[in-house]
Design a protein around this motif. Structure first.
Motif, PDB file in Angstrom:
ATOM      1  N   THR A  61      37.860  39.803   8.696  1.00  0.00           N
ATOM      2  CA  THR A  61      38.840  40.879   8.758  1.00  0.00           C
ATOM      3  C   THR A  61      38.337  42.147   9.420  1.00  0.00           C
ATOM      4  O   THR A  61      38.953  42.667  10.363  1.00  0.00           O
ATOM      5  N   GLU A  62      37.223  42.683   8.920  1.00  0.00           N
ATOM      6  CA  GLU A  62      36.780  43.994   9.392  1.00  0.00           C
ATOM      7  C   GLU A  62      36.412  44.032  10.879  1.00  0.00           C
ATOM      8  O   GLU A  62      36.711  45.018  11.553  1.00  0.00           O
ATOM      9  N   PRO A  63      35.754  43.001  11.430  1.00  0.00           N
ATOM     10  CA  PRO A  63      35.515  43.056  12.883  1.00  0.00           C
ATOM     11  C   PRO A  63      36.812  43.176  13.678  1.00  0.00           C
ATOM     12  O   PRO A  63      36.885  43.964  14.631  1.00  0.00           O
ATOM     13  N   ALA A  64      37.834  42.421  13.271  1.00  0.00           N
ATOM     14  CA  ALA A  64      39.122  42.510  13.972  1.00  0.00           C
ATOM     15  C   ALA A  64      39.690  43.921  13.864  1.00  0.00           C
ATOM     16  O   ALA A  64      40.197  44.480  14.850  1.00  0.00           O
ATOM     17  N   ARG A  65      39.585  44.516  12.691  1.00  0.00           N
ATOM     18  CA  ARG A  65      40.122  45.858  12.489  1.00  0.00           C
ATOM     19  C   ARG A  65      39.396  46.887  13.353  1.00  0.00           C
ATOM     20  O   ARG A  65      40.026  47.768  13.954  1.00  0.00           O
ATOM     21  N   HIS A  66      38.091  46.783  13.418  1.00  0.00           N
ATOM     22  CA  HIS A  66      37.344  47.772  14.193  1.00  0.00           C
ATOM     23  C   HIS A  66      37.487  47.552  15.704  1.00  0.00           C
ATOM     24  O   HIS A  66      37.475  48.519  16.469  1.00  0.00           O
TER      25      HIS A  66
ATOM     26  N   ILE B  65      40.585  49.373  16.404  1.00  0.00           N
ATOM     27  CA  ILE B  65      40.347  50.822  16.487  1.00  0.00           C
ATOM     28  C   ILE B  65      39.788  51.192  17.854  1.00  0.00           C
ATOM     29  O   ILE B  65      40.223  52.158  18.484  1.00  0.00           O
ATOM     30  N   HIS B  66      38.835  50.418  18.345  1.00  0.00           N
ATOM     31  CA  HIS B  66      38.231  50.702  19.652  1.00  0.00           C
ATOM     32  C   HIS B  66      39.268  50.577  20.768  1.00  0.00           C
ATOM     33  O   HIS B  66      39.289  51.390  21.698  1.00  0.00           O
ATOM     34  N   ALA B  67      40.114  49.551  20.681  1.00  0.00           N
ATOM     35  CA  ALA B  67      41.158  49.378  21.694  1.00  0.00           C
ATOM     36  C   ALA B  67      42.128  50.561  21.668  1.00  0.00           C
ATOM     37  O   ALA B  67      42.551  51.050  22.720  1.00  0.00           O
ATOM     38  N   LEU B  68      42.460  51.021  20.475  1.00  0.00           N
ATOM     39  CA  LEU B  68      43.338  52.187  20.342  1.00  0.00           C
ATOM     40  C   LEU B  68      42.694  53.419  20.963  1.00  0.00           C
ATOM     41  O   LEU B  68      43.361  54.187  21.684  1.00  0.00           O
TER      42      LEU B  68
ATOM     43  N   LEU C  83      47.412  46.617  19.098  1.00  0.00           N
ATOM     44  CA  LEU C  83      48.453  46.124  18.198  1.00  0.00           C
ATOM     45  C   LEU C  83      48.169  44.687  17.776  1.00  0.00           C
ATOM     46  O   LEU C  83      48.258  44.342  16.594  1.00  0.00           O
ATOM     47  N   ASP C  84      47.790  43.854  18.735  1.00  0.00           N
ATOM     48  CA  ASP C  84      47.505  42.453  18.429  1.00  0.00           C
ATOM     49  C   ASP C  84      46.352  42.344  17.431  1.00  0.00           C
ATOM     50  O   ASP C  84      46.426  41.593  16.446  1.00  0.00           O
ATOM     51  N   LEU C  85      45.292  43.097  17.657  1.00  0.00           N
ATOM     52  CA  LEU C  85      44.126  43.032  16.785  1.00  0.00           C
ATOM     53  C   LEU C  85      44.415  43.624  15.407  1.00  0.00           C
ATOM     54  O   LEU C  85      43.943  43.112  14.385  1.00  0.00           O
ATOM     55  N   ALA C  86      45.188  44.706  15.359  1.00  0.00           N
ATOM     56  CA  ALA C  86      45.536  45.319  14.072  1.00  0.00           C
ATOM     57  C   ALA C  86      46.408  44.380  13.247  1.00  0.00           C
ATOM     58  O   ALA C  86      46.263  44.294  12.014  1.00  0.00           O
ATOM     59  N   GLN C  87      47.320  43.673  13.913  1.00  0.00           N
ATOM     60  CA  GLN C  87      48.145  42.694  13.207  1.00  0.00           C
ATOM     61  C   GLN C  87      47.286  41.537  12.703  1.00  0.00           C
ATOM     62  O   GLN C  87      47.490  41.046  11.587  1.00  0.00           O
TER      63      GLN C  87
END
Length: 292
Positions: A196-201, A204-207, A216-220
């Motif tokens: 989970t956390e790698p995808a979330r971070h 964040i970097h993409a944002l 958006l894809d990674l946050a989802q």
């Protein structure tokens, strides 16, 4: 008359049940209930008939609960109790000479130092300030032990935790190297929480780079993985990230939906002010306000 040896199996059964209940409370976001249960249990189990390894199990879980509480309370947790609890677990691991227990205790001690620094205002920091040095040292020690044990879940956890320290130092490429390794290992060995956390971070970097569709894809993905892992406490943070991505895309309706979901979840867990104390992701990572 029963001997101590004949009593120990009952303690084993009791500790296993208490651990399962405490972990379920934690995953369900019932942090106050988890704290109460584990505090009472550890007090009652301060007897010689309880093996140190079983007391370690409950102490480690209690330390995890306290750290989650500290994060969701935005620095309002009991920092002294966090360090005292995790240090006690580390001492038990050292006495038992269990490398796995030692690795788990060192990793949690690293997380305690990390969140103490972050929630103390050290968001974007100079690597020479020393405020993340202890967190990094403990995670690197834990990683070496976990690699020697081929503990793939633990390796993934430590790789991620080292990555977030590099992120705080704004060594983004370096942090992403650690996140990639952590995610690859978690996916290869199907460790749901560690995915989970790698995808979330990465989201964040993409944002931060303005790559909004990717963000958006990674946050989802992060929210879906968190729900799949069944870990409720950090779901408000996932919804807030989605709020920020939708705001950046100009989709205020979707942003408000996720803001409400974050607020409802946080309130249901006993942290009604969580959403109001967390600003936009991009501004948080360029300021000194607390973030996760």
């Amino acid at each position: 008359m029963q001997s101590s040896a004949s009593i120990q199996p009952y303690y084993t059964t009791a500790v296993d049940a208490l651990y399962a209940i405490g972990r379920t409370y934690l995953y369900d976001g019932k942090i106050a209930a988890a704290r109460h249960l584990l505090e009472a249990s550890l007090h009652l189990l301060e007897v010689d008939d309880v093996p140190p390894s079983q007391r370690f199990q409950l102490l480690l879980l209690y330390g995890q609960v306290l750290i989650v509480d500290h994060l969701l309370a935005r620095g309002g947790g009991d920092v002294e109790r966090i360090f005292a609890t995790v240090e006690q677990a580390r001492q038990l691991a050292e006495a038992s000479q269990s490398q796995r227990d030692m690795a788990d205790a060192l990793s949690l001690l690293g997380q305690a130092h990390y969140f103490a620094a972050v929630l103390g205002g050290a968001i974007v920091d100079d690597p020479h300030s020393g405020r993340y040095d202890e967190a990094l040292a403990y995670q690197e020690q834990a990683l070496r032990l976990r690699e020697s044990l081929n503990d793939t879940r633990g390796i993934s956890e430590s790789l991620f935790q080292i990555g977030v320290i590099h992120e705080r130092w704004q060594r983004i490429e370096r942090s992403e190297e650690y996140y990639s390794r952590a995610r690859q290992l978690a996916e290869q060995h199907n460790h749901p929480f560690e995915k989970t956390e790698p995808a979330r971070h990465f989201a964040i970097h993409a944002l931060m780079r303005g790559e909004l569709d990717l963000a958006l894809d990674l946050a989802q993905q992060a929210l879906h993985l968190r729900e799949e892992a069944g870990f409720k406490p950090y779901q408000p943070l996932d919804h807030l990230l989605l709020r920020d991505v939708y705001q950046a895309k100009g989709d205020q309706a979707s942003a408000q939906i996720h803001a409400r979901q974050a607020a409802d979840l946080a309130t249901s867990m006993g942290y009604p002010t969580l959403v109001s104390t967390i600003g936009d992701t991009r501004s948080r990572l360029s300021s000194s306000s607390p973030t996760s």
